[in-house]
Motif scaffolding. Structure first.
Motif, PDB file in Angstrom:
ATOM      1  N   ALA A  51       0.823  -1.219   0.000  1.00  0.00           N
ATOM      2  CA  ALA A  51       0.000   0.000   0.000  1.00  0.00           C
ATOM      3  C   ALA A  51       0.851   1.261   0.000  1.00  0.00           C
ATOM      4  O   ALA A  51       1.913   1.324   0.642  1.00  0.00           O
ATOM      5  N   GLY A  52       0.397   2.246  -0.737  1.00  0.00           N
ATOM      6  CA  GLY A  52       1.032   3.556  -0.728  1.00  0.00           C
ATOM      7  C   GLY A  52       0.098   4.589  -0.123  1.00  0.00           C
ATOM      8  O   GLY A  52      -1.012   4.257   0.308  1.00  0.00           O
ATOM      9  N   TYR A  53       0.553   5.829  -0.061  1.00  0.00           N
ATOM     10  CA  TYR A  53      -0.276   6.921   0.441  1.00  0.00           C
ATOM     11  C   TYR A  53      -0.495   7.928  -0.685  1.00  0.00           C
ATOM     12  O   TYR A  53       0.409   8.170  -1.505  1.00  0.00           O
ATOM     13  N   ALA A  54      -1.673   8.540  -0.721  1.00  0.00           N
ATOM     14  CA  ALA A  54      -1.963   9.580  -1.713  1.00  0.00           C
ATOM     15  C   ALA A  54      -2.809  10.668  -1.083  1.00  0.00           C
ATOM     16  O   ALA A  54      -3.764  10.386  -0.362  1.00  0.00           O
ATOM     17  N   TRP A  55      -2.428  11.906  -1.357  1.00  0.00           N
ATOM     18  CA  TRP A  55      -3.200  13.065  -0.908  1.00  0.00           C
ATOM     19  C   TRP A  55      -3.262  14.029  -2.080  1.00  0.00           C
ATOM     20  O   TRP A  55      -2.287  14.675  -2.422  1.00  0.00           O
ATOM     21  N   ASP A  56      -4.410  14.092  -2.706  1.00  0.00           N
ATOM     22  CA  ASP A  56      -4.581  14.849  -3.949  1.00  0.00           C
ATOM     23  C   ASP A  56      -5.667  15.902  -3.745  1.00  0.00           C
ATOM     24  O   ASP A  56      -6.799  15.566  -3.396  1.00  0.00           O
ATOM     25  N   GLN A  57      -5.326  17.168  -3.973  1.00  0.00           N
ATOM     26  CA  GLN A  57      -6.275  18.255  -3.723  1.00  0.00           C
ATOM     27  C   GLN A  57      -6.426  19.150  -4.952  1.00  0.00           C
ATOM     28  O   GLN A  57      -5.455  19.449  -5.633  1.00  0.00           O
ATOM     29  N   ASN A  58      -7.659  19.555  -5.196  1.00  0.00           N
ATOM     30  CA  ASN A  58      -7.943  20.494  -6.280  1.00  0.00           C
ATOM     31  C   ASN A  58      -8.905  21.550  -5.755  1.00  0.00           C
ATOM     32  O   ASN A  58     -10.067  21.257  -5.478  1.00  0.00           O
ATOM     33  N   PHE A  59      -8.422  22.762  -5.601  1.00  0.00           N
ATOM     34  CA  PHE A  59      -9.222  23.859  -5.075  1.00  0.00           C
ATOM     35  C   PHE A  59      -9.529  24.792  -6.248  1.00  0.00           C
ATOM     36  O   PHE A  59      -8.708  25.606  -6.651  1.00  0.00           O
ATOM     37  N   ARG A  60     -10.724  24.647  -6.813  1.00  0.00           N
ATOM     38  CA  ARG A  60     -11.028  25.399  -8.032  1.00  0.00           C
ATOM     39  C   ARG A  60     -12.131  26.435  -7.821  1.00  0.00           C
ATOM     40  O   ARG A  60     -12.966  26.306  -6.928  1.00  0.00           O
ATOM     41  N   ILE A  61     -12.111  27.432  -8.670  1.00  0.00           N
ATOM     42  CA  ILE A  61     -13.148  28.461  -8.659  1.00  0.00           C
ATOM     43  C   ILE A  61     -14.330  27.953  -9.480  1.00  0.00           C
ATOM     44  O   ILE A  61     -14.189  27.620 -10.649  1.00  0.00           O
TER      45      ILE A  61
END
Length: 265
Positions: free
Chosen positions: A117-127
Motif C-alpha cells: 500500500a502507498g499513500y496519496a493526498w490529492d487536492q484540487n481547489f477550483r473556482i
C-alpha cells in the motif's frame, strides 16, 4: 413632431433588438463576469518520497489551488489545503504538511515493510463561479492511506466579496424560513430517491432518521445545489448525492436583501 416620432421608433427598435438577441445578452453578461473577476495565479504543487517520482508508487502529495491578491482569500485556502487529513491539524504551510504526510507513510512502511500500500493526498481547489458579490469554490480532495479504497470528497464554499466570510444558510434564510427550506428540500429529495411521503428514512444515515440539509451547498444563478459526500447519508458504494433546489421553489422564503435576492424569479 416627426423628429420625436422617429426618435421613439429608433429607441423602441434598439430595445427590441437587444431583448430579442440572447447571444448579445450572454456576451454582455460574460463581459460583466470578467470585469468582476478577481485576478489569481494557479499553483501546481507536487511532492513525493525521495525514491519515487511518479504517482503510482509509495507516497505523494498533489495540490492545485489559486493564489489571489486578496490576502484573506489566500489565508482561507491555505488553512484548508494544509490541514492534515489524518488528524485534522492545520500546518499553514503546504511543504510542511506534505512532509508530515509522507513521513507518516515512511513510519508505516518501516513497521510494515512488506505492505504494497502507498499513500496519496490529492487536492484540487477550483473556482466554480464568481460575480461582483461573491466567489464560489469547489474543493475536491482524495485521500488514500491503505485499505480497500481511498476517499474522495467535495466541499463547497461560498465567499462574500464584501467581507470575505463564508456565506451560510443563516445568512440567506431566517430561522423559520430555514425550516421551510428543509421541508421543501425533503420533498425534492424523496421524489429524487423514489420515496413516498410516509416512507421512513432508516436506510439513510440521517440523525434520528429525519431528513436534514447540510451546509455543503453552492450558490448558482438557478438555485442552490447541495452535496452529500460518501458515508454522509449513504454507504460508500452509492457515491455522492446531489440535491438541487430551484429558486422558483423557494422564492417566497429567501431573506430580503440577502445575496440571493438578485436571483429570485
Amino acid at each position: 413632431m416627426k423628429y420625436y416620432i422617429l426618435l421613439a421608433f429608433f429607441a423602441l427598435t434598439f430595445i427590441s433588438c437587444n431583448q430579442n438577441n440572447p447571444k448579445q445578452a450572454k456576451q454582455e453578461d460574460a463581459k460583466q463576469i470578467v470585469k468582476d473577476a478577481l485576478v489569481y495565479e494557479l499553483i501546481n504543487f507536487y511532492k513525493t518520497t525521495p525514491s519515487c517520482k511518479t504517482d503510482s508508487c509509495e507516497a505523494y502529495v498533489k495540490a492545485v489551488y489559486p493564489v489571489f491578491k486578496v490576502e484573506a482569500l489566500n489565508k482561507f485556502i491555505t488553512n484548508i489545503i494544509t490541514t492534515l487529513p489524518y488528524n485534522g491539524q492545520p500546518t499553514r504551510n503546504l511543504n510542511l504538511a506534505a512532509d508530515s504526510f509522507i513521513n507518516d507513510y515512511l513510519r508505516f512502511k518501516k513497521e510494515f515493510p512488506d505492505s504494497p500500500a502507498g499513500y496519496a493526498w490529492d487536492q484540487n481547489f477550483r473556482i466554480a463561479y464568481q460575480d461582483k458579490d461573491f466567489i464560489n469554490f469547489a474543493y475536491q480532495s482524495y485521500i488514500y492511506t491503505g485499505g480497500a479504497h481511498g476517499l474522495e470528497t467535495i466541499q463547497y464554499f461560498n465567499i462574500s466579496k464584501k467581507d470575505y466570510q463564508i456565506i451560510q444558510l443563516k445568512d440567506i434564510f431566517d430561522k423559520d424560513e430555514k425550516a421551510q427550506l428543509n421541508t421543501i428540500a425533503e420533498q425534492i429529495f424523496r421524489k429524487q430517491e423514489g420515496l413516498k411521503a410516509n416512507d421512513n428514512l432508516d436506510s439513510y444515515f440521517f440523525d434520528d432518521q429525519k431528513f436534514s440539509l447540510n451546509e455543503n451547498f453552492i450558490i448558482t444563478n438557478k438555485g442552490l445545489e447541495f452535496l452529500y459526500n460518501p458515508y454522509e447519508i449513504k454507504a460508500y458504494a452509492y457515491g455522492r448525492t446531489m440535491l438541487f433546489i430551484p429558486y422558483q421553489d423557494i422564492k417566497e422564503i429567501i431573506k430580503k436583501d440577502s445575496i440571493l435576492s438578485k436571483f429570485k424569479p
